[in-house]
Design a protein around this motif. Sequence first.
Motif, PDB file in Angstrom:
ATOM      1  N   ALA A  67       0.831  -1.214   0.000  1.00 36.72           N
ATOM      2  CA  ALA A  67       0.000   0.000   0.000  1.00 36.72           C
ATOM      3  C   ALA A  67       0.870   1.271   0.000  1.00 36.72           C
ATOM      4  CB  ALA A  67      -0.946  -0.007   1.193  1.00 36.72           C
ATOM      5  N   ARG A  68       2.147   1.124   0.355  1.00 40.29           N
ATOM      6  CA  ARG A  68       3.114   2.250   0.350  1.00 40.29           C
ATOM      7  C   ARG A  68       2.607   3.422   1.183  1.00 40.29           C
ATOM      8  NH1 ARG A  68       2.968  -0.820  -4.203  1.00 40.29           N
ATOM      9  NH2 ARG A  68       4.725  -0.843  -5.661  1.00 40.29           N
ATOM     10  N   LEU A  69       2.029   3.125   2.331  1.00 42.74           N
ATOM     11  CA  LEU A  69       1.419   4.172   3.154  1.00 42.74           C
ATOM     12  C   LEU A  69       2.252   4.594   4.355  1.00 42.74           C
ATOM     13  CD1 LEU A  69      -2.331   2.998   3.163  1.00 42.74           C
ATOM     14  CD2 LEU A  69      -1.381   5.047   2.074  1.00 42.74           C
ATOM     15  N   ALA A  70       3.438   3.991   4.514  1.00 47.62           N
ATOM     16  CA  ALA A  70       4.276   4.354   5.669  1.00 47.62           C
ATOM     17  C   ALA A  70       4.696   5.816   5.541  1.00 47.62           C
ATOM     18  CB  ALA A  70       5.500   3.455   5.721  1.00 47.62           C
ATOM     19  N   THR A  71       4.806   6.487   6.682  1.00 45.19           N
ATOM     20  CA  THR A  71       5.233   7.896   6.674  1.00 45.19           C
ATOM     21  C   THR A  71       6.690   7.973   7.141  1.00 45.19           C
ATOM     22  OG1 THR A  71       4.289   8.090   8.880  1.00 45.19           O
ATOM     23  CG2 THR A  71       2.912   8.840   7.044  1.00 45.19           C
ATOM     24  N   ALA A  72       7.299   9.143   6.976  1.00 45.13           N
ATOM     25  CA  ALA A  72       8.711   9.283   7.347  1.00 45.13           C
ATOM     26  C   ALA A  72       8.845   9.599   8.831  1.00 45.13           C
ATOM     27  CB  ALA A  72       9.351  10.388   6.528  1.00 45.13           C
ATOM     28  N   ILE A  73       9.859   9.042   9.465  1.00 49.72           N
ATOM     29  CA  ILE A  73      10.177   9.379  10.853  1.00 49.72           C
ATOM     30  C   ILE A  73      10.734  10.821  10.840  1.00 49.72           C
ATOM     31  CG2 ILE A  73      11.718   8.813  12.813  1.00 49.72           C
ATOM     32  CD1 ILE A  73       9.666   6.591  12.450  1.00 49.72           C
ATOM     33  N   PRO A  74      10.278  11.678  11.755  1.00 49.62           N
ATOM     34  CA  PRO A  74      10.722  13.079  11.741  1.00 49.62           C
ATOM     35  C   PRO A  74      12.251  13.217  11.738  1.00 49.62           C
ATOM     36  CG  PRO A  74       8.954  12.784  13.327  1.00 49.62           C
ATOM     37  CD  PRO A  74       9.317  11.411  12.833  1.00 49.62           C
ATOM     38  N   GLY A  75      12.740  14.030  10.829  1.00 52.81           N
ATOM     39  CA  GLY A  75      14.185  14.297  10.761  1.00 52.81           C
ATOM     40  C   GLY A  75      14.948  13.395   9.810  1.00 52.81           C
ATOM     41  N   ALA A  76      14.362  12.260   9.426  1.00 58.22           N
ATOM     42  CA  ALA A  76      15.084  11.260   8.627  1.00 58.22           C
ATOM     43  C   ALA A  76      15.364  11.749   7.207  1.00 58.22           C
ATOM     44  CB  ALA A  76      14.298   9.952   8.597  1.00 58.22           C
ATOM     45  N   VAL A  77      14.328  12.263   6.543  1.00 55.80           N
ATOM     46  CA  VAL A  77      14.490  12.699   5.144  1.00 55.80           C
ATOM     47  C   VAL A  77      15.557  13.800   5.062  1.00 55.80           C
ATOM     48  CG1 VAL A  77      13.314  13.761   3.163  1.00 55.80           C
ATOM     49  CG2 VAL A  77      12.117  12.065   4.557  1.00 55.80           C
ATOM     50  N   GLU A  78      15.491  14.761   5.990  1.00 57.54           N
ATOM     51  CA  GLU A  78      16.421  15.892   5.977  1.00 57.54           C
ATOM     52  C   GLU A  78      17.859  15.408   6.176  1.00 57.54           C
ATOM     53  OE1 GLU A  78      13.660  15.533   7.598  1.00 57.54           O
ATOM     54  OE2 GLU A  78      12.494  17.386   7.714  1.00 57.54           O
ATOM     55  N   PHE A  79      18.080  14.583   7.183  1.00 51.73           N
ATOM     56  CA  PHE A  79      19.453  14.138   7.463  1.00 51.73           C
ATOM     57  C   PHE A  79      20.022  13.323   6.301  1.00 51.73           C
ATOM     58  CE2 PHE A  79      22.256  10.672   9.039  1.00 51.73           C
ATOM     59  CZ  PHE A  79      23.396  11.453   9.181  1.00 51.73           C
ATOM     60  N   LEU A  80      19.249  12.387   5.782  1.00 50.01           N
ATOM     61  CA  LEU A  80      19.788  11.519   4.731  1.00 50.01           C
ATOM     62  C   LEU A  80      20.032  12.297   3.429  1.00 50.01           C
ATOM     63  CD1 LEU A  80      17.881   8.215   5.561  1.00 50.01           C
ATOM     64  CD2 LEU A  80      20.199   8.887   6.217  1.00 50.01           C
ATOM     65  N   ASN A  81      19.242  13.331   3.194  1.00 50.02           N
ATOM     66  CA  ASN A  81      19.510  14.184   2.033  1.00 50.02           C
ATOM     67  C   ASN A  81      20.764  15.030   2.246  1.00 50.02           C
ATOM     68  OD1 ASN A  81      17.605  13.892  -0.257  1.00 50.02           O
ATOM     69  ND2 ASN A  81      16.113  14.098   1.376  1.00 50.02           N
ATOM     70  N   TYR A  82      21.023  15.363   3.511  1.00 44.74           N
ATOM     71  CA  TYR A  82      22.253  16.096   3.838  1.00 44.74           C
ATOM     72  C   TYR A  82      23.473  15.219   3.524  1.00 44.74           C
ATOM     73  CZ  TYR A  82      25.798  18.546   6.576  1.00 44.74           C
ATOM     74  OH  TYR A  82      26.936  19.195   6.972  1.00 44.74           O
ATOM     75  N   VAL A  83      23.364  13.932   3.864  1.00 44.57           N
ATOM     76  CA  VAL A  83      24.447  12.978   3.563  1.00 44.57           C
ATOM     77  C   VAL A  83      24.674  12.944   2.056  1.00 44.57           C
ATOM     78  CG1 VAL A  83      25.100  10.524   3.627  1.00 44.57           C
ATOM     79  CG2 VAL A  83      24.041  11.580   5.636  1.00 44.57           C
ATOM     80  N   ALA A  84      23.586  12.865   1.303  1.00 45.41           N
ATOM     81  CA  ALA A  84      23.685  12.795  -0.165  1.00 45.41           C
ATOM     82  C   ALA A  84      24.306  14.079  -0.724  1.00 45.41           C
ATOM     83  CB  ALA A  84      22.307  12.566  -0.759  1.00 45.41           C
ATOM     84  N   LYS A  85      23.865  15.214  -0.184  1.00 47.43           N
ATOM     85  CA  LYS A  85      24.321  16.522  -0.667  1.00 47.43           C
ATOM     86  C   LYS A  85      25.828  16.713  -0.444  1.00 47.43           C
ATOM     87  CE  LYS A  85      23.436  20.493   1.289  1.00 47.43           C
ATOM     88  NZ  LYS A  85      22.642  21.278   2.244  1.00 47.43           N
ATOM     89  N   THR A  86      26.349  16.099   0.622  1.00 49.58           N
ATOM     90  CA  THR A  86      27.763  16.281   0.952  1.00 49.58           C
ATOM     91  C   THR A  86      28.629  15.132   0.414  1.00 49.58           C
ATOM     92  OG1 THR A  86      27.298  15.308   3.110  1.00 49.58           O
ATOM     93  CG2 THR A  86      27.351  17.700   3.015  1.00 49.58           C
TER      94      THR A  86
END
Length: 311
Positions: free
Chosen positions: A155-174
Motif C-alpha cells: 500500500a506504500r502508506l508508511a510515513t517518514a520518521i521526523p528528521g530522517a528525510v532531511e538528514f539523509l539528504n544532507y548525507v547525499a548533498k555532501t
Amino acid sequence: MKKLIVVLLVILFATLLLSTEFYIVKEGDTLSKIAKENGLTVEELVQYNNLENPDLIFVGQKLRLTPKYTQKDLNEQLVMSILWYQNSGEMRALAYQAFNVAKLIYDMDLKEEATQTRAVIVDVDETVLNNSPYDAGHIGTEHAYPVGWTEWCEARLATAIPGAVEFLNYVAKTGGEVFYITNRKENVKQATIDNLKMLGFPFADEEHVLTRTTTSDKEPRRQMVAKKYRIVLLMGDNLNDFSSLFAKKSVEERAALVDKMKEMWGTKFIVLPNPIYGDWEGAIYNYNWGLSPEEKDKARKEHLFMWKYEQ
Ligand SMILES: [Mg+2]
C-alpha cells in the motif's frame, strides 16, 4: 406469544454460543474423541484447560473449547505504546534528537580525510519509516504480525520518521551514500523503494535498498557495504541493526552487552525508539514466538519490576 418466542430464541442462541465455548464430558468420552469432534487437537484442549494429565478427565467436567485469553486480548496491550508512538511530542523530539546527533557525528567525520566514499547505514522500519498504523490495525482483532504485512508494504502508506528525510539528504548533498539494510523481504522491495522515493528519501534504488537474503542476520550486508565504503554511522530501532552479537541473547545478556559497548551509543550507533515491537520482546519469550497469547501475557508480566502498595 411474541415475547415467548423472543425469550426462547435468546435461550437457544445462548445455549448454542455456550456449547461452542464449552463441552461437558460424558460417559465414554476421551480427550482425543472430544478434540476430534470439535476440530481441535489434544494439545489445544490441554492448553485451553490447563490439564496436567490428559488421560484424566471425568464425567460432568466442563472443558473449554476456545482459549480463555486470545490474541485479541494480548493486542490490547499495544494501545499505550502505539498511542505514545503516534501522539506524543516526546516521540517526535527523540526522533529529531537522533537525526541531529547523527548530523553532528557526520559533520565531525567530514572534517577528516577519507579515501573511501562515506556511507550511512539505516534500518527501514521504525528507523526511517513509520508503520505504526499497521500495528494499530491489529487492536480489536485476532490478528498479529505477519498477517497483512505484505499488503501494508504494498500500500506504500508508511510515513517518514521526523528528521530522517532531511538528514539523509544532507548525507547525499555532501557526497555520501545511504544504505537501507532491512529485513523486509524481496517480494516487497519495489514497494519499499517506491514508498521511500515518494517521501523524498535519497538513494531509494535497487542498489541501496538491501532486503532480507537467506538470513535475517544483517552482518553480511553490513560487511558488503564496509568493503567499499567508509561507514560513518549506523541507525536502527533494534540492537541487531548494529551488531550480530545481540542475536538470540537473553534480556540480561542484551543489557550486559549494551553496557559493554557504552562508548558506541550516540557516537557510532544511533538508536531510534520502538516500544511497539522488536527483539527486546522476543528476548522476553526466549525467542519462542510460538507461545500462546496467554503464555506471552504471563512472560510479559513476569518481567515487570513491581512494587505493590499494601495497607
Ligand atoms: Mg526496524
